[in-house]
Design a protein around this motif. Structure first.
Motif, short mmCIF file in Angstrom:
data_model
loop_
_atom_site.label_atom_id
_atom_site.label_comp_id
_atom_site.label_asym_id
_atom_site.label_seq_id
_atom_site.Cartn_x
_atom_site.Cartn_y
_atom_site.Cartn_z
N MET A 1 7.55 112.74 17.20
CA MET A 1 6.95 111.40 17.17
C MET A 1 6.36 111.09 18.53
SD MET A 1 8.69 107.74 16.10
CE MET A 1 10.06 107.94 17.22
N LYS A 2 5.11 110.69 18.53
CA LYS A 2 4.40 110.37 19.78
C LYS A 2 4.27 108.85 19.93
CE LYS A 2 2.27 112.76 22.31
NZ LYS A 2 2.61 113.37 23.62
N ILE A 3 4.70 108.34 21.10
CA ILE A 3 4.58 106.92 21.41
C ILE A 3 3.49 106.73 22.45
CG2 ILE A 3 5.83 104.84 22.11
CD1 ILE A 3 7.07 106.29 19.70
N ALA A 4 2.52 105.88 22.15
CA ALA A 4 1.50 105.52 23.14
C ALA A 4 1.90 104.22 23.81
CB ALA A 4 0.14 105.36 22.48
N VAL A 5 1.99 104.23 25.13
CA VAL A 5 2.25 103.02 25.92
C VAL A 5 0.92 102.63 26.55
CG1 VAL A 5 3.51 102.02 27.84
CG2 VAL A 5 4.63 103.71 26.35
#
Length: 198
Positions: A1-5
């Protein structure tokens, strides 16, 4: 799972990245629209001033990117305020995800109440919402803010300082927290974990 901040010239980003790392999340700090849209979830943190933050977002078309997001999205602190309709801070038109106005705290008693509101305070009146599931007691979060979102239909938790104000908002795929979950010990960690599990 990739989280963009989302990177947008607002402070306090590093502590959010550290908190996500502690939870085992793969997070990237970015202002690239393609990278943001490709992420599984998006976090919009920040400390700073509303009008300059909105100017930065518009200059990079990030305002439209945020409005077009379809995946779970979490605003934090200034991120919550910018997701609202309007802020009294320099009379700023914001993103309008939540039809809510952001107002400045006016202390009734300057001896008792200081602005900004800084420190630990309890979240109350919790709705039945996935973000609020199984939070440990007592439900205290860490706050640093001079402006607050008014109570509205999108409010799913409140906090009292001078008067009740919105602690957490939810509408469709957008959630937003006025406090700093990344600085709020076990309760904040659980809120972030719940968001990652949406």
């Amino acid at each position: 799972m990739k989280i963009a901040v989302i990177k947008y010239n607002a402070g306090n980003v590093q502590s959010v990245l550290y908190a996500l790392e502690r939870l085992g999340a793969d997070a990237v700090l970015t202002d690239d629209p393609e990278e943001i849209h490709a992420a599984d979830k998006v976090i919009f943190p920040g400390q700073g001033e509303a009008s300059s933050a909105m100017t930065y977002l518009k200059a990079r078309q990030l305002d439209q990117v945020i409005k077009d997001i379809k995946q779970p999205f979490l605003g934090v602190c200034l991120g919550l305020q910018l997701l609202c309709e309007h802020s009294e801070e320099n009379d700023t038109e914001c993103l309008g995800i939540f039809p809510v106005k952001v107002k400045r705290f006016i202390p009734e008693n300057s001896q008792e109440f200081k602005v900004p509101h800084i420190g630990w305070n309890e979240i109350e009146n919790l709705a039945d919402n996935v973000l609020l599931k199984d939070l440990p007691n007592p439900k205290f979060l860490y706050y640093v803010h001079s402006y607050y979102a008014e109570l509205s239909e999108a409010t799913i938790a409140t906090t009292h300082y001078i008067h009740d104000f919105t602690a957490i908002l939810h509408r469709d795929n957008y959630w937003a927290i006025q406090a700093h979950p990344e600085k709020s010990s076990t309760v904040g960690e659980k809120l972030l974990a719940n968001f990652l599990n949406i």
